[in-house]
Design a protein around this motif. Structure first.
Motif, PDB file in Angstrom:
ATOM      1  N   LYS A 192       0.816  -1.115   0.169  1.00  0.00           N
ATOM      2  CA  LYS A 192      -0.093  -0.021   0.018  1.00  0.00           C
ATOM      3  C   LYS A 192       0.983   1.254  -0.032  1.00  0.00           C
ATOM      4  O   LYS A 192       0.208   2.394  -0.225  1.00  0.00           O
ATOM      5  CB  LYS A 192      -0.964   0.070   1.213  1.00  0.00           C
ATOM      6  N   LEU A 193       2.262   1.256   0.282  1.00  0.00           N
ATOM      7  CA  LEU A 193       3.066   2.440   0.089  1.00  0.00           C
ATOM      8  C   LEU A 193       2.944   3.202  -1.380  1.00  0.00           C
ATOM      9  O   LEU A 193       2.998   2.434  -2.199  1.00  0.00           O
ATOM     10  CB  LEU A 193       4.215   2.040   0.228  1.00  0.00           C
ATOM     11  N   PRO A 194       2.713   4.342  -1.196  1.00  0.00           N
ATOM     12  CA  PRO A 194       2.652   5.128  -2.521  1.00  0.00           C
ATOM     13  C   PRO A 194       3.904   5.224  -3.351  1.00  0.00           C
ATOM     14  O   PRO A 194       3.526   5.241  -4.366  1.00  0.00           O
ATOM     15  CB  PRO A 194       2.241   6.494  -1.970  1.00  0.00           C
ATOM     16  N   ASP A 195       4.929   5.026  -2.753  1.00  0.00           N
ATOM     17  CA  ASP A 195       6.357   5.010  -3.636  1.00  0.00           C
ATOM     18  C   ASP A 195       6.662   3.748  -4.080  1.00  0.00           C
ATOM     19  O   ASP A 195       7.617   4.073  -4.835  1.00  0.00           O
ATOM     20  CB  ASP A 195       7.313   5.791  -2.561  1.00  0.00           C
ATOM     21  N   LEU A 196       5.885   2.872  -4.008  1.00  0.00           N
ATOM     22  CA  LEU A 196       6.382   1.277  -4.361  1.00  0.00           C
ATOM     23  C   LEU A 196       5.901   1.197  -5.855  1.00  0.00           C
ATOM     24  O   LEU A 196       4.644   1.510  -6.377  1.00  0.00           O
ATOM     25  CB  LEU A 196       5.722   0.474  -3.562  1.00  0.00           C
ATOM     26  N   SER A 197       6.818   0.790  -6.710  1.00  0.00           N
ATOM     27  CA  SER A 197       6.283   0.597  -8.120  1.00  0.00           C
ATOM     28  C   SER A 197       5.345  -0.441  -8.375  1.00  0.00           C
ATOM     29  O   SER A 197       5.263  -1.385  -7.613  1.00  0.00           O
ATOM     30  CB  SER A 197       7.767   0.257  -8.838  1.00  0.00           C
ATOM     31  N   SER A 198       4.653  -0.472  -9.550  1.00  0.00           N
ATOM     32  CA  SER A 198       3.534  -1.590  -9.794  1.00  0.00           C
ATOM     33  C   SER A 198       4.480  -3.120  -9.740  1.00  0.00           C
ATOM     34  O   SER A 198       3.679  -4.052  -9.500  1.00  0.00           O
ATOM     35  CB  SER A 198       2.885  -1.224 -11.086  1.00  0.00           C
ATOM     36  N   ARG A 199       5.533  -2.978 -10.260  1.00  0.00           N
ATOM     37  CA  ARG A 199       6.087  -4.202 -10.556  1.00  0.00           C
ATOM     38  C   ARG A 199       6.491  -4.906  -9.093  1.00  0.00           C
ATOM     39  O   ARG A 199       6.371  -5.848  -8.897  1.00  0.00           O
ATOM     40  CB  ARG A 199       7.359  -4.058 -11.438  1.00  0.00           C
ATOM     41  N   ASP A 200       7.202  -3.952  -8.190  1.00  0.00           N
ATOM     42  CA  ASP A 200       7.298  -4.412  -6.682  1.00  0.00           C
ATOM     43  C   ASP A 200       5.925  -4.790  -6.186  1.00  0.00           C
ATOM     44  O   ASP A 200       6.008  -6.101  -5.370  1.00  0.00           O
ATOM     45  CB  ASP A 200       8.082  -3.391  -6.070  1.00  0.00           C
ATOM     46  N   LYS A 201       4.846  -4.091  -6.243  1.00  0.00           N
ATOM     47  CA  LYS A 201       3.809  -4.312  -5.618  1.00  0.00           C
ATOM     48  C   LYS A 201       3.053  -5.975  -6.337  1.00  0.00           C
ATOM     49  O   LYS A 201       2.767  -6.925  -5.728  1.00  0.00           O
ATOM     50  CB  LYS A 201       2.706  -3.577  -5.779  1.00  0.00           C
ATOM     51  N   ALA A 202       3.403  -6.109  -7.568  1.00  0.00           N
ATOM     52  CA  ALA A 202       3.049  -7.458  -8.129  1.00  0.00           C
ATOM     53  C   ALA A 202       3.893  -8.744  -7.620  1.00  0.00           C
ATOM     54  O   ALA A 202       3.137  -9.790  -7.352  1.00  0.00           O
ATOM     55  CB  ALA A 202       3.013  -7.296  -9.775  1.00  0.00           C
ATOM     56  N   ASP A 203       5.188  -8.358  -7.359  1.00  0.00           N
ATOM     57  CA  ASP A 203       5.910  -9.358  -7.096  1.00  0.00           C
ATOM     58  C   ASP A 203       5.611  -9.724  -5.462  1.00  0.00           C
ATOM     59  O   ASP A 203       5.572 -11.078  -4.947  1.00  0.00           O
ATOM     60  CB  ASP A 203       7.547  -8.932  -6.908  1.00  0.00           C
ATOM     61  N   LEU A 204       5.360  -8.551  -4.848  1.00  0.00           N
ATOM     62  CA  LEU A 204       4.859  -9.021  -3.463  1.00  0.00           C
ATOM     63  C   LEU A 204       3.634  -9.697  -3.401  1.00  0.00           C
ATOM     64  O   LEU A 204       3.538 -10.588  -2.413  1.00  0.00           O
ATOM     65  CB  LEU A 204       4.876  -7.626  -2.604  1.00  0.00           C
ATOM     66  N   GLU A 205       2.706  -9.602  -4.175  1.00  0.00           N
ATOM     67  CA  GLU A 205       1.201 -10.196  -4.232  1.00  0.00           C
ATOM     68  C   GLU A 205       1.525 -11.631  -4.659  1.00  0.00           C
ATOM     69  O   GLU A 205       1.166 -12.674  -3.877  1.00  0.00           O
ATOM     70  CB  GLU A 205       0.521  -9.553  -5.135  1.00  0.00           C
ATOM     71  N   LYS A 206       2.675 -11.851  -5.392  1.00  0.00           N
ATOM     72  CA  LYS A 206       2.650 -13.521  -5.869  1.00  0.00           C
ATOM     73  C   LYS A 206       3.294 -13.966  -4.724  1.00  0.00           C
ATOM     74  O   LYS A 206       3.202 -15.166  -4.303  1.00  0.00           O
ATOM     75  CB  LYS A 206       3.700 -13.513  -6.759  1.00  0.00           C
ATOM     76  N   LEU A 207       4.403 -13.331  -3.881  1.00  0.00           N
ATOM     77  CA  LEU A 207       5.091 -14.088  -2.908  1.00  0.00           C
ATOM     78  C   LEU A 207       4.117 -14.317  -1.757  1.00  0.00           C
ATOM     79  O   LEU A 207       4.295 -15.411  -0.944  1.00  0.00           O
ATOM     80  CB  LEU A 207       6.386 -13.358  -2.640  1.00  0.00           C
ATOM     81  N   ARG A 208       3.147 -13.523  -1.594  1.00  0.00           N
ATOM     82  CA  ARG A 208       2.231 -13.576  -0.453  1.00  0.00           C
ATOM     83  C   ARG A 208       1.463 -15.211  -0.480  1.00  0.00           C
ATOM     84  O   ARG A 208       1.086 -15.909   0.424  1.00  0.00           O
ATOM     85  CB  ARG A 208       1.176 -12.613  -0.303  1.00  0.00           C
ATOM     86  N   LYS A 209       1.103 -15.274  -2.005  1.00  0.00           N
ATOM     87  CA  LYS A 209       0.624 -16.693  -2.140  1.00  0.00           C
ATOM     88  C   LYS A 209       1.417 -17.821  -1.805  1.00  0.00           C
ATOM     89  O   LYS A 209       1.144 -18.789  -1.153  1.00  0.00           O
ATOM     90  CB  LYS A 209       0.133 -17.162  -3.410  1.00  0.00           C
ATOM     91  N   ASP A 210       2.925 -17.533  -1.858  1.00  0.00           N
ATOM     92  CA  ASP A 210       3.771 -18.579  -1.562  1.00  0.00           C
ATOM     93  C   ASP A 210       3.833 -18.862  -0.087  1.00  0.00           C
ATOM     94  O   ASP A 210       4.131 -20.020   0.431  1.00  0.00           O
ATOM     95  CB  ASP A 210       5.148 -18.509  -2.263  1.00  0.00           C
ATOM     96  N   LEU A 211       4.065 -17.753   0.693  1.00  0.00           N
ATOM     97  CA  LEU A 211       4.147 -17.622   2.146  1.00  0.00           C
ATOM     98  C   LEU A 211       2.659 -18.523   2.671  1.00  0.00           C
ATOM     99  O   LEU A 211       2.736 -19.105   3.689  1.00  0.00           O
ATOM    100  CB  LEU A 211       4.073 -16.308   2.509  1.00  0.00           C
ATOM    101  N   THR A 212       1.668 -18.351   2.004  1.00  0.00           N
ATOM    102  CA  THR A 212       0.646 -18.908   2.777  1.00  0.00           C
ATOM    103  C   THR A 212       0.128 -20.453   1.976  1.00  0.00           C
ATOM    104  O   THR A 212      -0.786 -21.019   2.359  1.00  0.00           O
ATOM    105  CB  THR A 212      -0.609 -18.087   2.687  1.00  0.00           C
ATOM    106  N   ALA A 213       1.114 -20.662   1.222  1.00  0.00           N
ATOM    107  CA  ALA A 213       0.809 -22.128   0.524  1.00  0.00           C
ATOM    108  C   ALA A 213       0.520 -23.330   1.486  1.00  0.00           C
ATOM    109  O   ALA A 213      -0.273 -24.301   1.133  1.00  0.00           O
ATOM    110  CB  ALA A 213       2.028 -22.271  -0.535  1.00  0.00           C
TER     111      ALA A 213
END
Length: 491
Positions: free
Chosen positions: A347-368
């Protein structure tokens, strides 16, 4: 299968049995409350005898739960804030489960008794919101952090938009039938079919479509609604016997490695963006002026330490059975915390869309390996929902078939409403969104009545709308009150 009972204190085992009973009772009531909607049109149009219809519907509900996965289950569970989820083994966590289930059961029974097609999904979501809000007030957490509002808004949109789509698309499909097949026998009601043609059942192709769409409706209902019970049982198991169910003990080495790699990536991400994140993590601000929750149990400033501690534990683990029971519970808490702080960083405003997409993907792996359900849990819920389907269907069938429109339902109307409902609920399952079978089908029937110029019965539509409007505030208040009483007198 039930070896986890061994070694439990009497009161703990009793709590576990009672909690199972509450969840399965909710699913049983859900079966006869909601599934009447799945068979309403096929029974009313005489496409199938009632007993045969509800038995087949029960079977398809069972299969829907069995094959539906757990995406919707954890969408519901994650309405609750992560601090309540990681501490569900406290008395507050058990009070949460019993309170939200009691509230949902009471509301479902009340609306069923009066024959009102209310939504079990709506009911359960309101109950979860109620205990989340009450927990925030009791523990001093701001209400804005007492619920996962992002997930609540997503689910709210699905609950609001799905009936609207049902109304419009079912009406549009009926219009197509009327426009291109105006003389078809599908536009007869069961009464006119009997009076004019002297036949009891719909024409063959109409009957086949009605039967197949009704069974499809039962399947997607089981897939969507059954998962809610699965999620609740997992909350109970993790809360009462975390040593056995905190992690999926059946996880493969590959799944464990994916989880470990996600934690390592998150560690590298924090290190690479240390300068960008340092100010927000030190001050507790997210960069746009709003506060990070002060009472939150997974502090963002502790993320690097949490990752380090987690990697020390699972670095060389190939099988979760190798971990001690208490260690499994700690790994689960760490994974949920890392997932939640990663979500906050996106949710940080200065984060790039690519970084946000990467974080969303790793969240799925964290809860797998934390978002799962044992096969016996899925079967138990499937049986409760399937058996419940075969009980108490008549009240709601009469409402859907005869009391929404001013005239009886035609075969074309039944097909239109059911086809659209199957597609809408099936799409919701794909995107792991809980929707209301009741409201999608009822609104679809209403849409066909308008398209057919049959008119609507104001009293019935008013009752359905009132139930739709009141369900959330009523269940929020009821669940919150029960949770407050439970924590005050029993925790």
């Amino acid at each position: 299968m039930f070896d986890f009972f061994s070694g439990l204190d009497f009161w703990v085992a009793t709590s576990l049995v009672l909690a199972f009973g509450f969840v399965l009772a909710f699913e049983f009531i859900n079966g006869f409350h909601d599934t009447a909607n799945a068979v309403a049109t096929v029974i009313y149009t005489k496409a199938m005898p009632p007993r045969q219809a509800v038995v087949l519907s029960g079977i398809f509900n069972f299969l829907g739960v069995l094959l539906g996965g757990v995406g919707v289950a954890y969408a519901i569970v994650h309405l609750l804030p992560v601090d309540l989820l990681i501490n569900v083994n406290t008395g507050h966590g058990l009070a949460m489960v019993f309170s939200l289930l009691a509230a949902a059961i009471l509301w479902n029974l009340g609306t069923w008794f009066f024959g009102i097609p209310a939504s079990s999904s709506h009911t359960l979501i309101g109950s979860i919101l109620g205990v989340g809000m009450a927990n925030a007030l009791i523990t001093g957490i701001p209400l804005s952090e007492g619920i996962n509002w992002k997930k609540a808004i997503e689910i709210g949109f699905s609950l609001v938009l799905s009936p609207l789509f049902g109304f419009l698309l079912a009406g549009l499909l009926l219009y197509v039938f009327l426009r291109f097949l105006p003389l078809s026998k599908m536009h007869k009601t069961p009464e006119t079919r009997r009076a004019i043609d002297g036949k009891k059942h719909p024409p063959f192709w109409n009957r086949l479509t009605l039967v197949l769409s009704a069974m499809g409706m039962s399947f997607v209902h089981g897939s969507n609604d059954g998962q809610k019970g699965i999620g609740l049982i997992m909350l109970v198991l993790i809360g009462i016997v975390p040593s056995q169910f905190a992690l999926d003990a059946g996880s493969t080495t590959y799944q464990i490695e994916r989880t470990r790699d996600a934690a390592i990536y998150l560690q590298h991400f924090y290190q690479a963006n240390e300068a960008k994140l340092a100010q927000q993590l030190r001050t507790g601000h997210n960069g746009n002026g709003s506060e990070m929750p002060a009472k939150f149990k997974c502090e963002a400033t502790e993320t690097q330490k949490t990752i380090g501690d987690l990697l020390l534990v699972i670095n060389n683990v190939r099988d979760y059975h190798d971990l001690k029971p208490d260690t499994r519970a700690q790994v689960r808490r760490s994974l949920l915390c890392l997932d939640d702080t990663a979500k906050k960083i996106t949710k940080l405003p200065d984060l790039s869309s690519r970084d946000k997409a990467d974080l969303e993907k790793l969240r799925k792996d964290l809860t797998a390996t934390t978002e799962y359900a044992p096969f016996w849990v899925i079967v138990a819920v499937a049986l409760a929902l399937g058996i419940g389907t075969m009980v108490g269907w008549k009240r709601v069938v009469e409402t859907v078939g005869e009391k929404i429109g001013r005239q009886g339902m035609t075969y074309a109307q039944g097909m239109s409403a059911q086809i659209i409902a199957v597609l809408a609920i099936g799409a919701a399952n794909v995107f792991s969104l809980p929707v209301s079978t009741t409201h999608v089908l009822s609104s679809g029937v209403a849409g066909t009545m308008v398209a057919n110029r049959s008119g609507l019965q104001g009293s019935t539509v008013r009752n359905i709308v009132i139930a739709w409007v009141l369900t959330l505030p009523a269940t929020i208040a009821l669940a919150a009150g029960l949770f407050w009483l439970a924590t005050k007198f029993f925790v």
